[in-house]
Design a protein around this motif. Structure first.
Motif, PDB file in Angstrom:
ATOM      1  N   VAL A  81      -0.862  12.291  -2.439  1.00 34.45           N
ATOM      2  CA  VAL A  81      -1.361  12.645  -3.776  1.00 34.45           C
ATOM      3  C   VAL A  81      -2.201  11.503  -4.341  1.00 34.45           C
ATOM      4  CG1 VAL A  81      -0.679  13.096  -6.164  1.00 34.45           C
ATOM      5  CG2 VAL A  81       0.483  14.283  -4.301  1.00 34.45           C
ATOM      6  N   ALA A  82      -1.701  10.271  -4.186  1.00 34.35           N
ATOM      7  CA  ALA A  82      -2.453   9.105  -4.666  1.00 34.35           C
ATOM      8  C   ALA A  82      -3.773   8.963  -3.913  1.00 34.35           C
ATOM      9  CB  ALA A  82      -1.609   7.843  -4.504  1.00 34.35           C
ATOM     10  N   LEU A  83      -3.723   9.212  -2.602  1.00 33.86           N
ATOM     11  CA  LEU A  83      -4.928   9.097  -1.779  1.00 33.86           C
ATOM     12  C   LEU A  83      -6.014  10.058  -2.241  1.00 33.86           C
ATOM     13  CD1 LEU A  83      -6.534   8.235   0.757  1.00 33.86           C
ATOM     14  CD2 LEU A  83      -5.243   9.940   2.040  1.00 33.86           C
ATOM     15  N   PHE A  84      -5.649  11.328  -2.425  1.00 30.42           N
ATOM     16  CA  PHE A  84      -6.658  12.315  -2.808  1.00 30.42           C
ATOM     17  C   PHE A  84      -7.066  12.167  -4.272  1.00 30.42           C
ATOM     18  CE2 PHE A  84      -4.958  14.424   1.010  1.00 30.42           C
ATOM     19  CZ  PHE A  84      -6.155  14.620   1.675  1.00 30.42           C
ATOM     20  N   ALA A  85      -6.174  11.620  -5.098  1.00 32.41           N
ATOM     21  CA  ALA A  85      -6.550  11.344  -6.488  1.00 32.41           C
ATOM     22  C   ALA A  85      -7.606  10.243  -6.539  1.00 32.41           C
ATOM     23  CB  ALA A  85      -5.320  10.944  -7.295  1.00 32.41           C
ATOM     24  N   ILE A  86      -7.419   9.228  -5.701  1.00 35.97           N
ATOM     25  CA  ILE A  86      -8.392   8.133  -5.649  1.00 35.97           C
ATOM     26  C   ILE A  86      -9.684   8.596  -4.986  1.00 35.97           C
ATOM     27  CG2 ILE A  86      -8.842   5.841  -4.672  1.00 35.97           C
ATOM     28  CD1 ILE A  86      -5.825   5.322  -4.866  1.00 35.97           C
ATOM     29  N   GLN A  87      -9.554   9.466  -3.985  1.00 34.58           N
ATOM     30  CA  GLN A  87     -10.728   9.909  -3.235  1.00 34.58           C
ATOM     31  C   GLN A  87     -11.726  10.654  -4.109  1.00 34.58           C
ATOM     32  OE1 GLN A  87      -9.880  12.388   0.181  1.00 34.58           O
ATOM     33  NE2 GLN A  87     -11.506  11.417   1.352  1.00 34.58           N
ATOM     34  N   SER A  88     -11.222  11.285  -5.170  1.00 33.26           N
ATOM     35  CA  SER A  88     -12.133  11.988  -6.074  1.00 33.26           C
ATOM     36  C   SER A  88     -13.073  11.021  -6.789  1.00 33.26           C
ATOM     37  CB  SER A  88     -11.325  12.785  -7.105  1.00 33.26           C
ATOM     38  OG  SER A  88     -10.569  11.910  -7.930  1.00 33.26           O
ATOM     39  N   LYS A  89     -12.712   9.743  -6.803  1.00 34.30           N
ATOM     40  CA  LYS A  89     -13.568   8.720  -7.416  1.00 34.30           C
ATOM     41  C   LYS A  89     -14.635   8.217  -6.449  1.00 34.30           C
ATOM     42  CE  LYS A  89     -10.833   8.672 -11.045  1.00 34.30           C
ATOM     43  NZ  LYS A  89     -11.247   9.228 -12.353  1.00 34.30           N
ATOM     44  N   GLY A  90     -14.544   8.649  -5.200  1.00 30.38           N
ATOM     45  CA  GLY A  90     -15.525   8.222  -4.202  1.00 30.38           C
ATOM     46  C   GLY A  90     -14.876   7.456  -3.066  1.00 30.38           C
ATOM     47  N   THR A  91     -15.563   7.427  -1.932  1.00 30.37           N
ATOM     48  CA  THR A  91     -15.034   6.744  -0.750  1.00 30.37           C
ATOM     49  C   THR A  91     -14.880   5.249  -0.983  1.00 30.37           C
ATOM     50  OG1 THR A  91     -16.189   8.385   0.601  1.00 30.37           O
ATOM     51  CG2 THR A  91     -15.355   6.453   1.736  1.00 30.37           C
ATOM     52  N   GLY A  92     -15.731   4.692  -1.844  1.00 25.88           N
ATOM     53  CA  GLY A  92     -15.652   3.262  -2.136  1.00 25.88           C
ATOM     54  C   GLY A  92     -14.307   2.867  -2.714  1.00 25.88           C
ATOM     55  N   MET A  93     -13.755   3.718  -3.577  1.00 22.52           N
ATOM     56  CA  MET A  93     -12.448   3.438  -4.165  1.00 22.52           C
ATOM     57  C   MET A  93     -11.352   3.481  -3.108  1.00 22.52           C
ATOM     58  SD  MET A  93     -12.545   2.705  -7.380  1.00 22.52           S
ATOM     59  CE  MET A  93     -10.849   3.040  -7.876  1.00 22.52           C
ATOM     60  N   VAL A  94     -11.451   4.450  -2.206  1.00 26.47           N
ATOM     61  CA  VAL A  94     -10.475   4.546  -1.114  1.00 26.47           C
ATOM     62  C   VAL A  94     -10.541   3.296  -0.244  1.00 26.47           C
ATOM     63  CG1 VAL A  94      -9.761   5.887   0.902  1.00 26.47           C
ATOM     64  CG2 VAL A  94     -10.634   7.058  -1.116  1.00 26.47           C
ATOM     65  N   ALA A  95     -11.762   2.854   0.036  1.00 28.72           N
ATOM     66  CA  ALA A  95     -11.947   1.664   0.871  1.00 28.72           C
ATOM     67  C   ALA A  95     -11.342   0.429   0.217  1.00 28.72           C
ATOM     68  CB  ALA A  95     -13.433   1.452   1.136  1.00 28.72           C
ATOM     69  N   LYS A  96     -11.559   0.273  -1.085  1.00 24.89           N
ATOM     70  CA  LYS A  96     -11.013  -0.891  -1.792  1.00 24.89           C
ATOM     71  C   LYS A  96      -9.490  -0.877  -1.802  1.00 24.89           C
ATOM     72  CE  LYS A  96     -14.898  -1.561  -4.970  1.00 24.89           C
ATOM     73  NZ  LYS A  96     -15.337  -1.477  -6.389  1.00 24.89           N
ATOM     74  N   PHE A  97      -8.920   0.314  -1.901  1.00 26.17           N
ATOM     75  CA  PHE A  97      -7.468   0.427  -2.008  1.00 26.17           C
ATOM     76  C   PHE A  97      -6.786   0.300  -0.650  1.00 26.17           C
ATOM     77  CE2 PHE A  97      -3.511   2.927  -2.365  1.00 26.17           C
ATOM     78  CZ  PHE A  97      -2.912   2.245  -3.411  1.00 26.17           C
ATOM     79  N   PHE A  98      -7.302   1.038   0.335  1.00 32.32           N
ATOM     80  CA  PHE A  98      -6.627   1.098   1.629  1.00 32.32           C
ATOM     81  C   PHE A  98      -7.113   0.047   2.621  1.00 32.32           C
ATOM     82  CE2 PHE A  98      -5.366   5.293   0.140  1.00 32.32           C
ATOM     83  CZ  PHE A  98      -4.065   5.358   0.602  1.00 32.32           C
ATOM     84  N   GLY A  99      -8.261  -0.561   2.363  1.00 34.87           N
ATOM     85  CA  GLY A  99      -8.761  -1.591   3.268  1.00 34.87           C
ATOM     86  C   GLY A  99      -7.780  -2.737   3.461  1.00 34.87           C
ATOM     87  N   PRO A 100      -7.358  -3.400   2.380  1.00 30.85           N
ATOM     88  CA  PRO A 100      -6.389  -4.501   2.534  1.00 30.85           C
ATOM     89  C   PRO A 100      -5.054  -4.041   3.115  1.00 30.85           C
ATOM     90  CG  PRO A 100      -7.444  -4.587   0.376  1.00 30.85           C
ATOM     91  CD  PRO A 100      -7.844  -3.285   0.998  1.00 30.85           C
ATOM     92  N   ILE A 101      -4.598  -2.849   2.699  1.00 30.03           N
ATOM     93  CA  ILE A 101      -3.315  -2.340   3.212  1.00 30.03           C
ATOM     94  C   ILE A 101      -3.393  -2.132   4.724  1.00 30.03           C
ATOM     95  CG2 ILE A 101      -1.720  -0.374   3.166  1.00 30.03           C
ATOM     96  CD1 ILE A 101      -2.455  -0.008   0.216  1.00 30.03           C
ATOM     97  N   THR A 102      -4.476  -1.507   5.166  1.00 23.59           N
ATOM     98  CA  THR A 102      -4.634  -1.243   6.597  1.00 23.59           C
ATOM     99  C   THR A 102      -4.823  -2.535   7.376  1.00 23.59           C
ATOM    100  OG1 THR A 102      -5.737   0.825   5.974  1.00 23.59           O
ATOM    101  CG2 THR A 102      -5.884   0.169   8.274  1.00 23.59           C
TER     102      THR A 102
END
Length: 200
Positions: free
Chosen positions: A160-181
């Motif tokens: 749910v958090a992933l798709f909520a962030i994804q609606s803001k654009g791929t850049g937001m997903v990258a900023k959030f999941f990049g460090p985690i991954t």
């Protein structure tokens, strides 16, 4: 000619931008590649897991996965797909448009193949996030059986958090999941290096 200080600042900004893009690609691109083997590995070992898994079976499966990924990336993407583009555009529908330009009497067949390809892509795009997240979170139950009941709620919350962030654009997903991954890969690699010579 620019001032040396300005040139240095521009180089630093460019370097930071490149690092941010690289870190973002780890989350968006390599996150999927890095988590997909988790459930593939588990499912591949299920048929032989009932009587115990041998070292040779594990090594054979790892070898199969490495060669599969290597061959797919090398032959499918580097040698074929990167050369197949429609004025710089890629993807199933774009390549379909390219094929239909030179097609004479097979447009209906090509259209059907394109629709099948698009359907497969959409199906994969829908099921992969759920499988990847669930497989990653399932590791908690091996830490403690008490976490088993929490696996599904945690997975749902992450999706749910992933798709909520994804609606803001791929850049937001990258900023959030990049460090985690990135941390995920470093931890997995570190654990692997520590135990790589255990059975030799």
């Amino acid at each position: 000619m620019g001032h040396p200080a300005e040139h240095s600042a521009a180089e630093k900004t460019k370097g930071h931008g490149l690092f941010a893009l690289a870190l973002g690609s780890v989350g968006v691109v390599y996150g999927d590649i890095g988590t997909s083997p988790l459930y593939a590995f588990r499912e591949a070992l299920k048929p032989v897991a009932h009587d115990g898994v041998t070292q040779m079976e594990i090594i054979s499966l790892i070898s199969l996965m490495i060669w599969t990924l290597t061959i797919i990336v090398t032959f499918k993407y580097v040698l074929f797909l990167l050369r197949a583009d429609n004025d710089g555009e890629g993807g199933t529908l774009s390549l379909l448009a390219l094929m239909t330009k030179g097609a004479c009497g097979h447009r209906a067949v090509l259209m059907l193949l394109g629709l099948i390809g698009a359907a497969l892509f959409l199906g994969d795009a829908m099921i992969t996030p759920a499988l990847s997240v669930l497989s990653a979170v399932e590791g908690l139950k091996y830490v403690s059986p008490h976490f088993e009941s929490a696996v599904l709620p945690i997975s749902i919350a992450i999706l749910v958090a992933l798709f909520a962030i994804q609606s803001k654009g791929t850049g937001m997903v990258a900023k959030f999941f990049g460090p985690i991954t990135a941390v995920w890969f470093l931890v997995m690699g570190g654990i692997g290096l520590v135990h790589i010579f255990d059975d030799l």
